[in-house]
Design a protein around this motif. Sequence first.
Motif, PDB file in Angstrom:
ATOM      1  N   THR A  42      -1.348  11.849   8.000  1.00 59.47           N
ATOM      2  CA  THR A  42      -0.472  10.821   7.455  1.00 59.47           C
ATOM      3  C   THR A  42      -1.220   9.797   6.610  1.00 59.47           C
ATOM      4  O   THR A  42      -0.661   8.772   6.235  1.00 59.47           O
ATOM      5  N   ARG A  43      -2.477  10.073   6.315  1.00 57.83           N
ATOM      6  CA  ARG A  43      -3.297   9.151   5.533  1.00 57.83           C
ATOM      7  C   ARG A  43      -3.456   9.679   4.119  1.00 57.83           C
ATOM      8  O   ARG A  43      -3.531  10.874   3.896  1.00 57.83           O
ATOM      9  N   THR A  44      -3.540   8.765   3.169  1.00 55.22           N
ATOM     10  CA  THR A  44      -3.636   9.192   1.772  1.00 55.22           C
ATOM     11  C   THR A  44      -4.874  10.039   1.543  1.00 55.22           C
ATOM     12  O   THR A  44      -4.834  11.008   0.773  1.00 55.22           O
ATOM     13  N   ASP A  79       0.831  -1.195   0.000  1.00 57.05           N
ATOM     14  CA  ASP A  79       0.000   0.000   0.000  1.00 57.05           C
ATOM     15  C   ASP A  79       0.871   1.252   0.000  1.00 57.05           C
ATOM     16  O   ASP A  79       2.040   1.212   0.392  1.00 57.05           O
ATOM     17  N   ARG A  80       0.267   2.348  -0.418  1.00 57.20           N
ATOM     18  CA  ARG A  80       0.970   3.625  -0.350  1.00 57.20           C
ATOM     19  C   ARG A  80       1.121   4.015   1.113  1.00 57.20           C
ATOM     20  O   ARG A  80       0.158   3.955   1.888  1.00 57.20           O
ATOM     21  N   GLU A  81       2.330   4.420   1.500  1.00 47.44           N
ATOM     22  CA  GLU A  81       2.587   4.746   2.894  1.00 47.44           C
ATOM     23  C   GLU A  81       3.147   6.151   3.044  1.00 47.44           C
ATOM     24  O   GLU A  81       3.851   6.662   2.161  1.00 47.44           O
ATOM     25  N   PHE A  82       2.849   6.730   4.188  1.00 44.37           N
ATOM     26  CA  PHE A  82       3.317   8.069   4.503  1.00 44.37           C
ATOM     27  C   PHE A  82       4.824   8.087   4.704  1.00 44.37           C
ATOM     28  O   PHE A  82       5.382   7.180   5.333  1.00 44.37           O
ATOM     29  N   VAL A  83       5.464   9.144   4.176  1.00 45.42           N
ATOM     30  CA  VAL A  83       6.895   9.344   4.376  1.00 45.42           C
ATOM     31  C   VAL A  83       7.152  10.610   5.188  1.00 45.42           C
ATOM     32  O   VAL A  83       7.827  10.583   6.213  1.00 45.42           O
ATOM     33  N   SER A  84       6.594  11.733   4.731  1.00 44.35           N
ATOM     34  CA  SER A  84       6.861  13.009   5.382  1.00 44.35           C
ATOM     35  C   SER A  84       5.830  14.029   4.943  1.00 44.35           C
ATOM     36  O   SER A  84       5.246  13.904   3.860  1.00 44.35           O
TER      37      SER A  84
END
Length: 127
Positions: free
Chosen positions: A109-111, A43-48
Amino acid sequence: VQLQASGGGSVQAGGSLRLSCLVSGRTVSRYNVAWFRQAPGKDREFVSNIRRAAYGGNGNYADSVKGRFTISRDNAKNTVYLQMNSLKFEDTAVYYCGLADRHLAGPMTRTYDYDYWGQGTLVTVSS
């Protein structure tokens, strides 16, 4: 609103890259902008992310990149950067920048906190 991500490439472990997110249609200092990444099969994940200037403009980081990545903003160029140092094999992913029209009280931090996305830029780290 358009976001154009660039700067990806191939690098050996321990190397560095700087990603850029050029924003048009919004003044970048007035909005929260984030970097997410998506590795194959994940899944797409938070980086910054970087907060809008009115809320301090501070950067927040995922634990996995804290101390290695730095987010910054150039208001004159309407661009947000992600400086990535000490890259690891597990940093390999397509990196996306996102912009949120709304400022939320949480860490964002969520898409689905973000309304607009760039096309992604591929970062490949070889071990």
